[in-house]
Design an enzyme around this catalytic site. Structure first.
Site, PDB file in Angstrom:
ATOM      1  N   LYS A 221       0.823  -1.215   0.000  1.00 54.35           N
ATOM      2  CA  LYS A 221       0.000   0.000   0.000  1.00 54.35           C
ATOM      3  C   LYS A 221       0.858   1.267   0.000  1.00 54.35           C
ATOM      4  O   LYS A 221       2.006   1.275   0.460  1.00 54.35           O
ATOM      5  CB  LYS A 221      -0.941   0.004   1.213  1.00 54.35           C
ATOM      6  N   ARG A 255      -4.184 -10.173   3.893  1.00 55.06           N
ATOM      7  CA  ARG A 255      -4.323 -10.266   2.431  1.00 55.06           C
ATOM      8  C   ARG A 255      -3.044  -9.730   1.806  1.00 55.06           C
ATOM      9  O   ARG A 255      -2.694  -8.561   2.010  1.00 55.06           O
ATOM     10  CB  ARG A 255      -5.540  -9.456   1.969  1.00 55.06           C
TER      11      ARG A 255
END
Length: 276
Positions: A221, A255
């Site tokens: 991210k 995840r």
């Protein structure tokens, strides 16, 4: 913690599970889109299985900041084809979509779980998943992917995200969904700035107080790049570190894109936790 009911499977989330990202889209923020290539999808899935993944998460629409929706027909075709091809692997198959029609088609094809970044707020989404035994991941997102990173604002990000998740759990259980089928996801990077994201990670345990398992999606991210300065393809160390920090704070599923490294790191974490 009771088993997580996930379609064909009941998962013991007393130990953390690794969910592998299988991106069927044409593009993605991490550059790993498979463009609906079934042979490449099967190779990626088998590799994830060999590396120790517990769940496969199939997505055919990019939800990176600034992305635009794909046609429902294309998303449905790619998802259904992938579910049918991967079911024989005997692994839980999650489908990452916010479209009720795609949910229905994926479940009819044999998907075990629906991972909805919109938290089942789209009209018809709750009805699409209420019956049966599929697992549900309820995520928080402020806004929509095309605009969600344009000055997101919260007075108290942890409290507001937790409040949204509680509201959605109530909506699902009112429709007949058992709590054993539900996993929560605070939605790192979905309508949050860097400070919001790290506040959620620091206080991640706040999301676990309801007793439902919580998923953390931190892999590659931009919040990690903002701190390290690393480009997306160079965020392996940061991603694994963030995954372990989330697990330490109560995450039951992480995840990830980099399965092998994450599985290895969690083995070390578990050995430390279980040491005398």
């Amino acid at each position: 913690m009771p088993p997580f009911v996930c379609g064909r499977f009941e998962l013991d989330l007393s130990v953390p599970h690794v969910m592998a990202v299988i991106n069927l889209a044409d593009g993605s923020f991490s550059g790993d889109g498979l463009k609906g290539d079934l042979k490449a999808t099967l190779r990626r899935a088998k590799q994830a299985l060999e590396e120790g993944a517990d769940i496969l998460d199939l997505g055919a629409e990019s939800t990176r900041p600034g992305s635009v929706p794909v046609l429902e027909k294309q998303e449905t075709e790619r998802i259904v084809a992938a579910v049918e091809a991967l079911r024989p692997l005997g692994m839980p198959l999650s489908v990452d979509t916010m479209k009720p029609a795609v949910m229905r088609a994926a479940l009819a094809a044999g998907a075990d779980m629906v991972n909805d970044i919109a938290g089942f707020t789209v009209p018809g989404a709750v009805e699409a998943v209420a019956e049966g035994a599929c697992g549900l991941c309820v995520m928080h997102m402020q806004g929509v992917p095309s605009t969600m990173q344009q000055a997101p604002h919260y007075d108290d990000v942890v409290a507001e995200v937790a409040g949204f998740l509680d509201t959605r759990v109530r909506a699902l259980t009112a429709a007949g969904v058992t709590r054993a089928r539900i996993v929560l996801d605070p939605g790192f990077g979905f309508g949050k700035d860097v400070a919001h994201n790290f506040s959620m990670l620091k206080h991640f345990g706040h999301f676990t107080v309801d007793g439902l398992p919580v998923l953390a999606g931190l892999s590659r991210k931009s919040m990690l790049g903002a701190i390290t300065g690393a480009a997306v393809k160079n965020r392996l160390i940061a991603s694994v570190t963030a995954a372990v920090l989330a697990v330490e704070r109560g995450a039951r599923i992480v995840r990830v894109h980099d399965v092998a490294a994450t599985v290895e790191a969690l083995k070390i974490w578990r050995a430390c936790v279980g040491a005398a």
